[in-house]
Scaffold this motif. Structure first.
Motif, mmCIF file in Angstrom:
data_model
loop_
_atom_site.group_PDB
_atom_site.id
_atom_site.type_symbol
_atom_site.label_atom_id
_atom_site.label_comp_id
_atom_site.label_asym_id
_atom_site.label_seq_id
_atom_site.Cartn_x
_atom_site.Cartn_y
_atom_site.Cartn_z
ATOM 1 N N ASN A 219 22.366 70.072 -26.780
ATOM 2 C CA ASN A 219 21.082 70.594 -26.356
ATOM 3 C C ASN A 219 21.080 72.113 -26.269
ATOM 4 O OD1 ASN A 219 20.028 67.856 -25.716
ATOM 5 N ND2 ASN A 219 21.608 67.940 -24.128
ATOM 6 N N LEU A 220 20.209 72.756 -27.045
ATOM 7 C CA LEU A 220 20.049 74.203 -27.011
ATOM 8 C C LEU A 220 21.387 74.915 -27.209
ATOM 9 C CD1 LEU A 220 17.509 74.458 -24.045
ATOM 10 C CD2 LEU A 220 17.041 74.304 -26.493
ATOM 11 N N VAL A 221 22.172 74.379 -28.124
ATOM 12 C CA VAL A 221 23.517 74.909 -28.372
ATOM 13 C C VAL A 221 23.691 75.366 -29.821
ATOM 14 C CG1 VAL A 221 25.977 74.301 -28.471
ATOM 15 C CG2 VAL A 221 24.587 73.519 -26.556
ATOM 16 N N LEU A 222 23.128 74.623 -30.761
ATOM 17 C CA LEU A 222 23.365 74.934 -32.171
ATOM 18 C C LEU A 222 22.975 76.365 -32.514
ATOM 19 C CD1 LEU A 222 22.234 71.693 -34.068
ATOM 20 C CD2 LEU A 222 24.565 72.430 -33.500
ATOM 21 N N HIS A 223 21.931 76.891 -31.865
ATOM 22 C CA HIS A 223 21.479 78.242 -32.206
ATOM 23 C C HIS A 223 22.444 79.327 -31.727
ATOM 24 C CE1 HIS A 223 19.395 77.536 -28.271
ATOM 25 N NE2 HIS A 223 19.872 78.750 -28.037
ATOM 26 N N PHE A 250 15.533 74.845 -30.685
ATOM 27 C CA PHE A 250 14.256 75.507 -30.890
ATOM 28 C C PHE A 250 13.772 75.380 -32.327
ATOM 29 C CE2 PHE A 250 16.027 78.217 -27.379
ATOM 30 C CZ PHE A 250 15.143 77.779 -26.401
ATOM 31 N N LEU A 251 12.479 75.177 -32.454
ATOM 32 C CA LEU A 251 11.836 75.303 -33.753
ATOM 33 C C LEU A 251 11.911 76.784 -34.149
ATOM 34 C CD1 LEU A 251 10.100 73.699 -35.855
ATOM 35 C CD2 LEU A 251 8.098 74.499 -34.589
ATOM 36 N N ARG A 252 11.991 77.029 -35.434
ATOM 37 C CA ARG A 252 12.130 78.395 -35.935
ATOM 38 C C ARG A 252 11.052 79.306 -35.333
ATOM 39 N NH1 ARG A 252 15.003 80.765 -39.823
ATOM 40 N NH2 ARG A 252 14.133 82.510 -40.972
ATOM 41 N N HIS A 253 11.495 80.503 -34.877
ATOM 42 C CA HIS A 253 10.583 81.446 -34.235
ATOM 43 C C HIS A 253 11.005 82.870 -34.593
ATOM 44 C CE1 HIS A 253 13.544 82.648 -31.128
ATOM 45 N NE2 HIS A 253 13.962 81.397 -31.220
ATOM 46 N N TRP A 266 20.922 82.150 -33.922
ATOM 47 C CA TRP A 266 19.851 81.699 -34.819
ATOM 48 C C TRP A 266 18.538 81.727 -34.044
ATOM 49 C CZ3 TRP A 266 20.884 78.890 -39.660
ATOM 50 C CH2 TRP A 266 22.255 78.794 -39.968
ATOM 51 N N LEU A 267 17.464 82.171 -34.673
ATOM 52 C CA LEU A 267 16.148 82.116 -34.055
ATOM 53 C C LEU A 267 15.498 80.776 -34.408
ATOM 54 C CD1 LEU A 267 14.831 85.762 -34.565
ATOM 55 C CD2 LEU A 267 16.067 84.779 -32.618
ATOM 56 N N GLY A 268 16.103 79.717 -33.895
ATOM 57 C CA GLY A 268 15.597 78.373 -34.120
ATOM 58 C C GLY A 268 15.870 77.868 -35.525
ATOM 59 N N PHE A 269 15.354 76.664 -35.799
ATOM 60 C CA PHE A 269 15.620 75.981 -37.062
ATOM 61 C C PHE A 269 14.342 75.332 -37.590
ATOM 62 C CE2 PHE A 269 19.508 75.844 -34.569
ATOM 63 C CZ PHE A 269 20.458 76.306 -35.464
ATOM 64 N N ALA A 270 14.232 75.281 -38.890
ATOM 65 C CA ALA A 270 13.183 74.476 -39.513
ATOM 66 C C ALA A 270 13.596 73.009 -39.427
ATOM 67 C CB ALA A 270 12.997 74.887 -40.965
ATOM 68 N N LEU A 297 7.541 79.110 -27.305
ATOM 69 C CA LEU A 297 8.507 78.413 -28.149
ATOM 70 C C LEU A 297 8.223 76.916 -28.185
ATOM 71 C CD1 LEU A 297 11.733 80.235 -26.870
ATOM 72 C CD2 LEU A 297 10.449 80.732 -28.960
ATOM 73 N N HIS A 298 8.796 76.258 -29.191
ATOM 74 C CA HIS A 298 8.700 74.807 -29.324
ATOM 75 C C HIS A 298 10.100 74.224 -29.507
ATOM 76 C CE1 HIS A 298 4.569 75.950 -30.181
ATOM 77 N NE2 HIS A 298 4.210 74.702 -29.944
ATOM 78 N N LEU A 299 10.305 73.053 -28.924
ATOM 79 C CA LEU A 299 11.571 72.349 -29.077
ATOM 80 C C LEU A 299 11.469 71.287 -30.165
ATOM 81 C CD1 LEU A 299 12.931 71.588 -25.486
ATOM 82 C CD2 LEU A 299 13.591 73.425 -27.035
ATOM 83 N N LEU A 300 12.550 71.140 -30.915
ATOM 84 C CA LEU A 300 12.749 70.009 -31.815
ATOM 85 C C LEU A 300 13.678 69.028 -31.127
ATOM 86 C CD1 LEU A 300 13.460 71.764 -35.241
ATOM 87 C CD2 LEU A 300 11.561 70.209 -34.781
ATOM 88 N N LEU A 301 13.315 67.763 -31.109
ATOM 89 C CA LEU A 301 14.186 66.715 -30.576
ATOM 90 C C LEU A 301 14.419 65.701 -31.690
ATOM 91 C CD1 LEU A 301 11.975 67.514 -28.089
ATOM 92 C CD2 LEU A 301 13.604 66.095 -26.840
#
Length: 312
Positions: A219-223, A250-253, A266-270, A297-301
């Motif tokens: 959770n909120l680690v990959l970035h 996070f969704l890309r931002h 990373w500023l989020g991911f697509a 911001l938006h979260l991807l789950l």
């Protein structure tokens, strides 16, 4: 096509760049440091290789990262000529500096999280607002879960909520200070020591056995990681076949302040990028959702299931 490839490689500096970038994804500034050349010179060579299709570039906010083409004709071409590109002294030195840069990245990340560990829950609330991430994670745990793992467990907010849903829980983090706070949290809730295990380690080389868990979350680690794909590969290794993984990020931002305030790399991911990483690691996507949180911001789950590893 092959003529364009050969022309692009007809320079010692470009050969060195391709050799480095077949192993690592690096920013322009990092490549300047490795080659010990001016930025304009390095950028010119990168442009030639990218226009030929041998490299790909990825813009992340104000930063641009380069890597060797991961698929297609250019990838096949580089694979085919690799045996004829033995590393000379300069290339070996390049790889040593590149490895040092990655070690430096990891060390700075550990130092950052050790420094802000006491304030981490408050910082998280600034971003997540009223979104109850621990509840979302707990709801994703499959029935009859033997062992649940929180990868990058931080101060243990999620880990504590996993305990009622699993026979045992394991928390892994690279920050010793975070794990100290996590242990205090669990001890404060009178959790028996035999119910949990806290382990220090990097997420691209997890301190867990193969197939040790039935559920894992990250959770909120990959970035924060240099190589998110490697961490997902390790997550697949430690999950039993059919085990579930929940990835929240996070969704890309384009909020550059997230780098300095939260240590983001990373500023989020697509969504399709994370899905591709999961599939490459051996997962099948089961569910994908998006939720709005703080700071615009938006979260991807993403929920995924671990396929059984292929037999040789």
């Amino acid at each position: 096509m092959s003529l364009a490839f050969f022309k692009a490689l007809s320079d010692e500096t470009r050969l060195r760049l391709v050799h480095i970038l077949r192993h690592y994804e690096l920013s322009v500034n990092e490549l300047v440091r490795i080659l010990d050349m001016g930025q304009s010179r390095v950028s010119r060579h990168l442009k030639i290789l990218t226009e030929a299709g041998l490299l790909t570039s990825r813009r992340d906010g104000l930063w641009v990262f380069y890597a060797a083409s991961p698929a297609g004709t250019a990838h096949d071409f580089l694979q085919a000529i690799a045996p004829f590109m033995p590393a000379d002294a300069a290339m070996r030195a390049d790889m040593d500096v590149a490895a040092h840069i990655l070690e430096e990245r990891a060390r700075k990340t550990r130092q950052f999280f050790n420094a802000i560990a006491e304030d981490w829950d408050e910082l998280n609330h600034e971003v997540l607002g009223d979104f109850d991430l621990p509840a979302q994670v707990a709801a994703a745990v499959p029935p009859h879960c033997r062992m649940a793992v929180d990868l990058g467990c931080g101060t243990g907010a999620v880990l504590a909520r996993l305990l009622p849903r699993a026979g045992g829980v394991i928390g892994v983090d690279g920050s010793a200070r975070m794990l100290d706070i996590c242990r205090r949290r669990l001890d404060g809730e009178n959790v028996p020591e035999q119910r949990y295990s806290l382990r220090i380690g990097e997420l691209d080389h997890l301190p867990l056995r193969d197939h040790e868990a039935d559920f894992a979350c990250i959770n909120l680690v990959l970035h924060h990681l240099s190589d998110p794909a490697a961490a997902l590969g390790e997550a697949h290794r430690i999950l039993a076949a059919g085990g579930r993984l929940l990835v929240t990020d996070f969704l890309r931002h384009h909020d550059e302040t997230m780098r300095s305030r939260y240590g983001d790399r990373w500023l989020g991911f697509a969504p399709d990028s994370l899905t591709a990483y999961l599939e490459q690691a051996g997962f099948v996507l089961v569910d994908s959702r998006q939720c709005a949180v703080g700071r615009g911001l938006h979260l991807l789950l993403l929920t995924a299931e671990a396929r059984a590893p292929r037999t040789p």
